[in-house]
Design an enzyme around this catalytic site. Sequence first.
Site, PDB file in Angstrom:
ATOM      1  N   TYR A  16      27.613  62.867  19.927  1.00 10.73           N
ATOM      2  CA  TYR A  16      28.299  61.123  19.502  1.00 10.73           C
ATOM      3  C   TYR A  16      28.677  60.914  20.922  1.00 10.73           C
ATOM      4  CZ  TYR A  16      31.799  57.698  18.758  1.00 10.73           C
ATOM      5  OH  TYR A  16      32.274  55.967  19.250  1.00 10.73           O
TER       6      TYR A  16
ATOM      7  N   SER B 228      32.282  53.439  24.058  1.00 18.93           N
ATOM      8  CA  SER B 228      33.830  54.541  23.706  1.00 18.93           C
ATOM      9  C   SER B 228      34.156  55.698  24.849  1.00 18.93           C
ATOM     10  CB  SER B 228      33.571  55.977  22.451  1.00 18.93           C
ATOM     11  OG  SER B 228      34.302  56.621  22.984  1.00 18.93           O
TER      12      SER B 228
HETATM   13  P1  NAP Z   1      34.036  52.498  11.195  1.00 19.18           P
HETATM   14  O1  NAP Z   1      35.508  52.212  10.364  1.00 19.18           O
HETATM   15  O2  NAP Z   1      33.119  54.154  10.533  1.00 19.18           O
HETATM   16  O3  NAP Z   1      32.947  51.603  10.260  1.00 19.18           O
HETATM   17  C1  NAP Z   1      31.415  51.966  10.350  1.00 19.18           C
HETATM   18  C2  NAP Z   1      30.797  50.462  10.008  1.00 19.18           C
HETATM   19  O4  NAP Z   1      29.141  50.684  10.784  1.00 19.18           O
HETATM   20  C3  NAP Z   1      31.131  50.643   8.886  1.00 19.18           C
HETATM   21  O5  NAP Z   1      30.216  49.587   8.540  1.00 19.18           O
HETATM   22  C4  NAP Z   1      29.556  51.263   8.822  1.00 19.18           C
HETATM   23  O6  NAP Z   1      28.676  51.286   7.635  1.00 19.18           O
HETATM   24  C5  NAP Z   1      28.641  50.707   9.629  1.00 19.18           C
HETATM   25  N1  NAP Z   1      27.436  51.538   9.455  1.00 19.18           N
HETATM   26  C6  NAP Z   1      27.240  52.571  10.157  1.00 19.18           C
HETATM   27  N2  NAP Z   1      25.846  53.768  10.181  1.00 19.18           N
HETATM   28  C7  NAP Z   1      25.219  52.999   9.822  1.00 19.18           C
HETATM   29  C8  NAP Z   1      23.905  52.684   9.318  1.00 19.18           C
HETATM   30  N3  NAP Z   1      22.727  53.499   9.634  1.00 19.18           N
HETATM   31  N4  NAP Z   1      23.028  51.083   8.912  1.00 19.18           N
HETATM   32  C9  NAP Z   1      23.889  49.564   9.191  1.00 19.18           C
HETATM   33  N5  NAP Z   1      25.627  50.023   9.232  1.00 19.18           N
HETATM   34  C10 NAP Z   1      26.234  51.565   9.579  1.00 19.18           C
HETATM   35  O7  NAP Z   1      33.527  52.762  12.798  1.00 19.18           O
HETATM   36  P2  NAP Z   1      34.474  51.986  13.294  1.00 19.18           P
HETATM   37  O8  NAP Z   1      35.980  53.015  13.594  1.00 19.18           O
HETATM   38  O9  NAP Z   1      35.217  50.358  13.090  1.00 19.18           O
HETATM   39  O10 NAP Z   1      33.530  51.588  14.880  1.00 19.18           O
HETATM   40  C11 NAP Z   1      32.638  50.500  15.292  1.00 19.18           C
HETATM   41  C12 NAP Z   1      32.464  51.445  16.711  1.00 19.18           C
HETATM   42  O11 NAP Z   1      32.999  51.184  17.330  1.00 19.18           O
HETATM   43  C13 NAP Z   1      31.225  51.971  16.603  1.00 19.18           C
HETATM   44  O12 NAP Z   1      30.819  51.861  17.786  1.00 19.18           O
HETATM   45  C14 NAP Z   1      32.090  53.301  17.391  1.00 19.18           C
HETATM   46  O13 NAP Z   1      31.299  54.282  18.103  1.00 19.18           O
HETATM   47  C15 NAP Z   1      33.305  52.771  18.156  1.00 19.18           C
HETATM   48  N6  NAP Z   1      34.786  52.907  18.440  1.00 19.18           N
HETATM   49  C16 NAP Z   1      35.073  53.869  17.673  1.00 19.18           C
HETATM   50  C17 NAP Z   1      36.597  54.501  18.040  1.00 19.18           C
HETATM   51  C18 NAP Z   1      37.205  55.155  17.144  1.00 19.18           C
HETATM   52  O14 NAP Z   1      38.570  55.706  16.990  1.00 19.18           O
HETATM   53  N7  NAP Z   1      37.257  54.299  15.733  1.00 19.18           N
HETATM   54  C19 NAP Z   1      36.588  55.013  19.313  1.00 19.18           C
HETATM   55  C20 NAP Z   1      35.566  53.791  20.371  1.00 19.18           C
HETATM   56  C21 NAP Z   1      34.549  53.731  20.154  1.00 19.18           C
HETATM   57  P3  NAP Z   1      29.248  52.046   6.059  1.00 19.18           P
HETATM   58  O15 NAP Z   1      30.147  52.744   6.126  1.00 19.18           O
HETATM   59  O16 NAP Z   1      28.303  51.939   4.709  1.00 19.18           O
HETATM   60  O17 NAP Z   1      28.698  53.714   6.709  1.00 19.18           O
END
Ligand code: NAP
Length: 244
Positions: free
Chosen positions: A149, A136
């Site tokens: 985080y 991130s």
């Molecule tokens: P998201 O929509 O919350 O999706 C996260 C996914 O990871 C979900 O399918 C979740 O499953 C799964 N997950 C979480 N904890 C888990 C665990 N303990 N075991 C197995 N699976 C797990 O998040 P996203 O926005 O796509 O984020 C993806 C990546 O991008 C992350 O690394 C995040 O830090 C990074 N990121 C996101 C943003 C943002 O603004 N969205 C910005 C910068 C970086 P469940 O829902 O079933 O728990």
Amino acid sequence: MQLNFSGLRALVTGAGKGIGRDTVKALHASGAQVVAVSRTNSDLVSLGKECPGIEPVCVDLGDWEATARALGGVGPVDLLVNNAAVAVLQPFLEVTKEAFDRSFNVNLRAVFQVSQIVARGMIARGVPGSIVNVSSMVAHVTFPSLSTYSSTKGAMTMLTKTMALELGPHKIRVNSVNPTVVLTAMGQNVCEDPELARRLKERHPLKKFAEVEDVVNSILFLLSDCSTSTSGSGILVDAGYLAS
Ligand code: NAP
């Protein structure tokens, strides 16, 4: 982005929703055999309908023993995307042990564990590989109530570099992508307050957040042979935020 991953097997964590889900779809469309790892089984069932032939693995990556059981025998993997993470919003003075442990276990410890499993397999087979850690922009800048985080993501910067150092001699590249806000479930939770979201967006030189597709494209680039001389590095997908 049109890339060809035919003949390669990819593993994506956090495959059920958001960036991970679209990464699976893009890899599947580009010919890769994909192992989709996530926590909620119904997400994997619906993803399997969209992407026939993917291999679902339902496990909580915060549980070391369960992860060892679920992925210990995962077989050959050429491309790894460490994407699963949780973002718990707590002001620094209110950070709890539970939130700290959960965040570090899922966001960082699981990256060690899954990468070890996958990299050991690559080395045993004598094949090159590419690993992308989804980090991130808050690995580099502060954001209110995200001390835990952003600490996990800051640590991921050094993990990416040390993995690149130690795995490089085995022809395994390791890089990160560092997005700004992406309006997935996680992004919407972090930017719940519309006024905060508006002001934050304004602080980006491009006056926008990132789209899921922007992040997926950078992941695919780093996985692909288009980036064969890039390792230990990171791509900011931040609409210019760090330049401001
Ligand atoms: P998201 O929509 O919350 O999706 C996260 C996914 O990871 C979900 O399918 C979740 O499953 C799964 N997950 C979480 N904890 C888990 C665990 N303990 N075991 C197995 N699976 C797990 O998040 P996203 O926005 O796509 O984020 C993806 C990546 O991008 C992350 O690394 C995040 O830090 C990074 N990121 C996101 C943003 C943002 O603004 N969205 C910005 C910068 C970086 P469940 O829902 O079933 O728990």
